[in-house]
Design a protein around this motif. Structure first.
Motif, PDB file in Angstrom:
ATOM      1  N   TYR A 330      58.947  26.314  38.190  1.00  0.00           N
ATOM      2  CA  TYR A 330      59.566  25.060  37.757  1.00  0.00           C
ATOM      3  C   TYR A 330      58.855  24.505  36.522  1.00  0.00           C
ATOM      4  N   ALA A 331      57.535  24.636  36.494  1.00  0.00           N
ATOM      5  CA  ALA A 331      56.794  24.160  35.327  1.00  0.00           C
ATOM      6  C   ALA A 331      57.181  24.932  34.082  1.00  0.00           C
ATOM      7  N   ARG A 332      57.372  26.224  34.210  1.00  0.00           N
ATOM      8  CA  ARG A 332      57.702  27.065  33.056  1.00  0.00           C
ATOM      9  C   ARG A 332      59.141  26.885  32.589  1.00  0.00           C
ATOM     10  N   ASP A 333      60.100  26.815  33.535  1.00  0.00           N
ATOM     11  CA  ASP A 333      61.512  26.889  33.189  1.00  0.00           C
ATOM     12  C   ASP A 333      62.239  25.553  33.208  1.00  0.00           C
ATOM     13  N   ASN A 334      61.754  24.593  33.983  1.00  0.00           N
ATOM     14  CA  ASN A 334      62.526  23.378  34.220  1.00  0.00           C
ATOM     15  C   ASN A 334      61.779  22.103  33.867  1.00  0.00           C
ATOM     16  N   THR A 335      60.697  22.216  33.116  1.00  0.00           N
ATOM     17  CA  THR A 335      59.882  21.048  32.780  1.00  0.00           C
ATOM     18  C   THR A 335      59.721  20.939  31.269  1.00  0.00           C
ATOM     19  N   ASP A 336      59.934  19.730  30.746  1.00  0.00           N
ATOM     20  CA  ASP A 336      59.646  19.439  29.342  1.00  0.00           C
ATOM     21  C   ASP A 336      58.129  19.314  29.190  1.00  0.00           C
ATOM     22  N   LEU A 337      57.523  20.253  28.515  1.00  0.00           N
ATOM     23  CA  LEU A 337      56.066  20.332  28.432  1.00  0.00           C
ATOM     24  C   LEU A 337      55.499  19.584  27.229  1.00  0.00           C
ATOM     25  N   ASP A 338      56.323  18.743  26.607  1.00  0.00           N
ATOM     26  CA  ASP A 338      55.848  17.948  25.478  1.00  0.00           C
ATOM     27  C   ASP A 338      55.233  16.641  26.004  1.00  0.00           C
ATOM     28  N   VAL A 339      53.929  16.487  25.770  1.00  0.00           N
ATOM     29  CA  VAL A 339      53.198  15.300  26.212  1.00  0.00           C
ATOM     30  C   VAL A 339      52.634  14.602  24.978  1.00  0.00           C
ATOM     31  N   LEU A 340      53.259  13.463  24.638  1.00  0.00           N
ATOM     32  CA  LEU A 340      52.816  12.683  23.477  1.00  0.00           C
ATOM     33  C   LEU A 340      52.744  13.542  22.215  1.00  0.00           C
ATOM     34  N   GLY A 341      53.753  14.383  22.050  1.00  0.00           N
ATOM     35  CA  GLY A 341      53.816  15.207  20.851  1.00  0.00           C
ATOM     36  C   GLY A 341      53.045  16.507  20.929  1.00  0.00           C
ATOM     37  N   VAL A 342      52.363  16.753  22.041  1.00  0.00           N
ATOM     38  CA  VAL A 342      51.589  17.988  22.210  1.00  0.00           C
ATOM     39  C   VAL A 342      52.235  18.824  23.307  1.00  0.00           C
ATOM     40  N   THR A 343      52.489  20.090  23.023  1.00  0.00           N
ATOM     41  CA  THR A 343      53.066  20.988  24.015  1.00  0.00           C
ATOM     42  C   THR A 343      51.948  21.608  24.860  1.00  0.00           C
ATOM     43  N   ILE A 344      51.999  21.349  26.159  1.00  0.00           N
ATOM     44  CA  ILE A 344      50.965  21.859  27.058  1.00  0.00           C
ATOM     45  C   ILE A 344      51.439  23.150  27.714  1.00  0.00           C
ATOM     46  N   SER A 345      50.504  23.896  28.255  1.00  0.00           N
ATOM     47  CA  SER A 345      50.847  25.112  28.988  1.00  0.00           C
ATOM     48  C   SER A 345      51.182  24.755  30.437  1.00  0.00           C
ATOM     49  N   PRO A 346      52.173  25.422  31.027  1.00  0.00           N
ATOM     50  CA  PRO A 346      52.477  25.155  32.446  1.00  0.00           C
ATOM     51  C   PRO A 346      51.308  25.509  33.359  1.00  0.00           C
ATOM     52  N   VAL A 347      50.412  26.366  32.897  1.00  0.00           N
ATOM     53  CA  VAL A 347      49.244  26.752  33.697  1.00  0.00           C
ATOM     54  C   VAL A 347      48.391  25.536  34.055  1.00  0.00           C
ATOM     55  N   LEU A 348      48.356  24.541  33.170  1.00  0.00           N
ATOM     56  CA  LEU A 348      47.451  23.409  33.346  1.00  0.00           C
ATOM     57  C   LEU A 348      47.820  22.528  34.527  1.00  0.00           C
ATOM     58  N   TYR A 349      49.046  22.641  35.025  1.00  0.00           N
ATOM     59  CA  TYR A 349      49.414  21.865  36.214  1.00  0.00           C
ATOM     60  C   TYR A 349      48.569  22.257  37.423  1.00  0.00           C
ATOM     61  N   GLN A 350      48.001  23.467  37.393  1.00  0.00           N
ATOM     62  CA  GLN A 350      47.169  23.914  38.513  1.00  0.00           C
ATOM     63  C   GLN A 350      45.894  23.073  38.655  1.00  0.00           C
ATOM     64  N   SER A 351      45.566  22.297  37.618  1.00  0.00           N
ATOM     65  CA  SER A 351      44.357  21.469  37.667  1.00  0.00           C
ATOM     66  C   SER A 351      44.608  20.074  38.223  1.00  0.00           C
ATOM     67  N   VAL A 352      45.874  19.713  38.425  1.00  0.00           N
ATOM     68  CA  VAL A 352      46.176  18.350  38.870  1.00  0.00           C
ATOM     69  C   VAL A 352      45.625  18.099  40.274  1.00  0.00           C
ATOM     70  N   ASN A 353      45.839  19.039  41.182  1.00  0.00           N
ATOM     71  CA  ASN A 353      45.380  18.833  42.568  1.00  0.00           C
ATOM     72  C   ASN A 353      43.866  18.671  42.675  1.00  0.00           C
ATOM     73  N   PRO A 354      43.051  19.576  42.110  1.00  0.00           N
ATOM     74  CA  PRO A 354      41.605  19.346  42.221  1.00  0.00           C
ATOM     75  C   PRO A 354      41.144  18.078  41.535  1.00  0.00           C
TER      76      PRO A 354
END
Length: 516
Positions: A330-354
């Motif tokens: 879902y992060a790769r295919d169904n999420t707008d990864l633009d955050v304040l003008g910066v495109t983030i990698s979907p991999v970084l969502y794995q850091s939200v939980n810790p």
């Protein structure tokens, strides 16, 4: 408040005790630093590898991926996680009966490192070999490094809880930083460079463990329940039964896959076979406990109360562990990864939980103290399961609103934070409930039983993914969320019954002891 809480944060120091001058780590045995460092780097390697595993499996050959379709890749990641927890049962047994916790951690780390090296080699067969090795090594290391932390303290040492808090902080530091570092390496040199970073992380874990051995003062060296010549026939029978179970699960998987398609793929058979083993293991363990003559009526009362807790935990981990498969997709295919003008990698969502764990765990620790450890365990499980269910209901709603477009970047952040709230309600009390409710004759196997909940949960995920291929994201997440919400409601309704059985069991035990 424990004495450890009053120790100022002054790092490594010298402690004067009854046995002379001894180095300490924030007022704790210096061996804690060894295990803290080992677990930090081991979790760094594990979560770094897991953060990119789904993307690696489903990317094209031209991009150094394995070219699997999304459903197969997600199911494989799910059953890989299930296999890790299944092997922890074996890992705990091997340490307890054969080689001890220290050697189990050491050899588990060596196998994990070999697995990451295999994944770093750009070849398809080494990739699958690497996945198998990491699962086997993690199963050997994971249950035993935590038990070694406990061996650093006397049972009445007031620093014990604080020591485990420091140890678990290492876990979250490693799992938080890994996706960032691995993604940077992947951006420079591709997937295999990312796996190389994980290999380096595991190498550092081994260095920390080996060089810090003296500080452990023998923790994990003793085999608690060594095998004797009289045990050999029973062990042989157990090995034969396990082999027969694996063969039966594989045969059943082959039949099921064959009935659905004339093209029987080995990967599909492996996924189904591991799923069946993960389903069957807790059922067998419960049946053995209920039928054992060593279990009295009071213990059976508590064991009956544990069943709904186990089911709740299983469904919770079914949702929570989808971070590495369906939510990655879902992060790769169904999420707008633009955050304040910066495109983030979907991999970084794995850091939200810790990150959320680091922030929220102290809050929950304070909250449970303020509430005098209320509500009851069963209600905490129901609350945790409710949070997990609501996270998927919310995601289904966000998916429906997005339609053919993409959800804002913050949607998955909310999903992960809500799931973390559920984790903090359910996970910390889960093992305590398991050890409390397990029959005395099976107290040593309580950890294995708890690990079977996420194993079975991820096996359910693997089956759901393959069974619902082609179903919309909205229907998939919404269906799981609503069914789980209904189970959570049932758990709330059952909470008084569960609590009563726990109390009745305790009272019966006291009466039995008094009669003796």
């Amino acid at each position: 408040m424990s004495e450890a809480a009053d120790v100022p944060a002054r790092g490594v120091e010298t402690h004067v005790g009854g046995t002379g001058r001894e180095r300490t780590f924030f007022g704790h045995p210096f061996g804690l630093f060894t295990l803290f460092s080992t677990e930090l780097w081991e979790r760094f390697s594990y979560y770094g590898m897991r953060a990119i595993l789904f993307y690696f499996l489903t990317d094209t050959f031209a991009n150094d991926g394995l070219g699997l379709d999304d459903a197969t890749g997600a199911a494989l990641v799910a059953v890989y996680g299930s296999a890790v927890y299944l092997v922890t049962v074996v890992g705990g047994w091997v340490a307890d009966r054969m080689i001890g916790a220290r050697r189990a951690v050491l050899w588990g780390g060596v196998v994990i490192a070999a697995g990451h090296v295999a994944l770093a080699v750009p070849a398809q067969w080494t990739a699958y070999l690497g996945i198998v090795l990491v699962a086997m090594g993690t199963g050997l290391l994971k249950p035993n490094v935590s038990s070694m932390v406990g061996e650093l303290y006397r049972r009445d040492d007031p620093r014990r809880d604080s020591g485990f808090s420091i140890f678990y902080m290492g876990i979250n530091i490693g799992s938080f930083t890994a996706p960032f570092v691995v993604q940077i390496a992947r951006g420079i040199g591709g997937y295999h460079a990312g796996f190389s970073v994980a290999a380096v992380g595991m190498g550092l874990a081994l260095v920390a463990f080996v060089t810090g051995r003296r500080a452990l003062h023998g923790a994990g060296e003793v085999v608690p329940n060594p095998l004797t010549p009289a045990d050999r026939p029973r062990v042989v029978r157990m090995i034969v039964l396990v082999a027969l179970a694996v063969a039966a699960a594989t045969a059943l998987a082959w039949v099921v896959v064959r009935s659905g398609s004339s093209d029987v793929g080995a990967l599909a058979v492996i996924i189904d076979a591991l799923s069946y083993l993960a389903f069957g293991a807790p059922i067998v363990m419960f049946l053995v406990m209920f039928r054992s003559p060593k279990v009295n009526s009071a213990e059976r009362s508590r064991l009956r109360a544990y069943i709904p807790l186990f089911v709740a935990a299983m469904l919770f981990w079914m949702i929570f562990e989808q971070a590495s498969n369906t939510l990655s997709a879902y992060a790769r295919d169904n999420t707008d990864l633009d955050v304040l003008g910066v495109t983030i990698s979907p991999v970084l969502y794995q850091s939200v939980n810790p990150a959320a764990i680091i922030v929220l765990a102290p809050v929950f620790a304070w909250l449970w103290v303020r509430l005098d450890d209320r509500p009851p365990t069963a209600v905490k499980f129901a609350i945790g399961l409710t949070f997990a269910a609501l996270s998927f209901v919310f995601l289904a709603g966000a998916s429906a609103v997005a339609g053919d477009g993409k959800s804002p970047w913050w949607v998955l952040v909310v999903v992960y934070v809500v799931q973390t709230l559920g984790e903090l309600c359910l996970s910390p009390v889960g093992l305590a409930a398991t050890t409390l409710l397990a029959p005395q004759a099976f107290r040593g196997q309580a950890m294995a039983l708890w690990f079977l909940a996420p194993a079975a949960g991820q096996a359910i995920t693997a089956q759901l993914i393959t069974a619902t291929e082609g179903v919309s994201r909205t229907a998939f997440f919404g269906g799981i969320g609503l069914v789980t919400l209904a189970v959570a409601a049932a758990m709330f309704a059952l909470a008084p019954w569960v609590t009563r059985h726990i109390r009745e069991g305790d009272e019966s035990d006291e009466e039995v002891a008094a009669r003796r």
